[in-house]
Design an enzyme around this catalytic site. Sequence first.
Site, short mmCIF file in Angstrom:
data_model
loop_
_atom_site.label_atom_id
_atom_site.label_comp_id
_atom_site.label_asym_id
_atom_site.label_seq_id
_atom_site.Cartn_x
_atom_site.Cartn_y
_atom_site.Cartn_z
N ASP A 9 0.82 -1.21 0.00
CA ASP A 9 0.00 0.00 0.00
C ASP A 9 0.85 1.27 0.00
O ASP A 9 2.08 1.21 0.17
CB ASP A 9 -0.96 0.01 1.21
N ASP B 40 -7.20 -2.36 14.40
CA ASP B 40 -8.60 -2.65 14.02
C ASP B 40 -8.73 -3.93 13.20
O ASP B 40 -9.77 -4.19 12.61
CB ASP B 40 -9.21 -1.45 13.27
N HIS C 165 -7.02 -4.81 10.49
CA HIS C 165 -6.82 -4.72 9.03
C HIS C 165 -5.53 -5.42 8.58
O HIS C 165 -4.58 -5.54 9.35
CB HIS C 165 -6.85 -3.26 8.54
N GLU D 210 -9.57 -1.86 5.55
CA GLU D 210 -10.22 -1.49 6.80
C GLU D 210 -11.50 -2.32 7.00
O GLU D 210 -11.96 -2.97 6.05
CB GLU D 210 -10.55 0.01 6.76
P1 PGA Z 1 2.44 -1.32 12.72
O1 PGA Z 1 1.26 -1.31 11.63
O2 PGA Z 1 3.36 -2.41 12.32
O3 PGA Z 1 3.07 0.03 12.63
O4 PGA Z 1 1.79 -1.60 14.03
C1 PGA Z 1 0.66 -2.51 11.29
C2 PGA Z 1 -0.44 -2.31 10.27
O5 PGA Z 1 -1.20 -1.34 10.37
O6 PGA Z 1 -0.54 -3.15 9.37
#
Ligand code: PGA
Length: 260
Positions: free
Chosen positions: A67, A136, A138, A143
């Site tokens: 992404d 959350d 994802h 999302e």
């Molecule tokens: P993070 O993000 O590794 O910074 O916790 C994980 C994600 O949102 O996929």
Amino acid sequence: MEVIIHKSYEAMSRAAAQAVAEVMNAKPNAVLGLATGSTPLALYQELARMHEEEGLDFRRVTTFNLDEYVGLPQHHEQSYHYFMQENFFNHVNIPPENTNVPSGTTHNYKSFCEWYEKRIKDVGGIDVQILGIGSDGHIAFNEPGSSLSSRTRLKTLAKPTIDDNARFFKSREEVPIYAITMGVGTILEARKLVMVANGPKKADAIAAAVEGPVSSMITASALQLHPDAEVFLDEPAASKLKMREYYEWIQLKKPGAPRV
Ligand code: PGA
């Protein structure tokens, strides 16, 4: 799904890097799916160490990132292009033309997304996809509510994600609201999935993804549909798993399991 629990973030990251390196050793022109975020940082450091000290070769490897934020140019310090360059690409021998990160500044997102999907297919698909998980639930920027068969597209970020990512920006207002992201369907087509998660903040999302129902409300739960998904956790991230003892028992008994 295989759940592998390690005592520390460092040990978990080394084990996940080993899983990726095994794919590369079996297929020197492997196609790697890459993730950003703080979680995979030590995994990338370990791959870079393997490159430096053990000759792990990225010369024939192709990569696709999950992404990118919409609106951030490649040289912006919070863009995922910049993140990958600083934290990984600069430390291994991957040819720049073999790396693919979605564009955050294209003039036509729909065509770009179709092109990205086609490019993945044209190189034969992703052999191993690295994944983090959002608080959350994802995967990539899929999302809650994202279709489990979604493809690469533009997404509006959820508020918890904007809150989580605000730590990297000067203010919450600077966090982009939109992103371009591979879909859950795109991710599920990778031949192998390697998820990493650490820390107590991820415990609820991991429990929901691994032991909850498969649901678009927790897109990481789609890993349950994949025939080869490995989830590498440290102990705090594993702390809310009901079947934890069984996962540890499986790992303990693995060396003795019949191989053929
Ligand atoms: P993070 O993000 O590794 O910074 O916790 C994980 C994600 O949102 O996929």
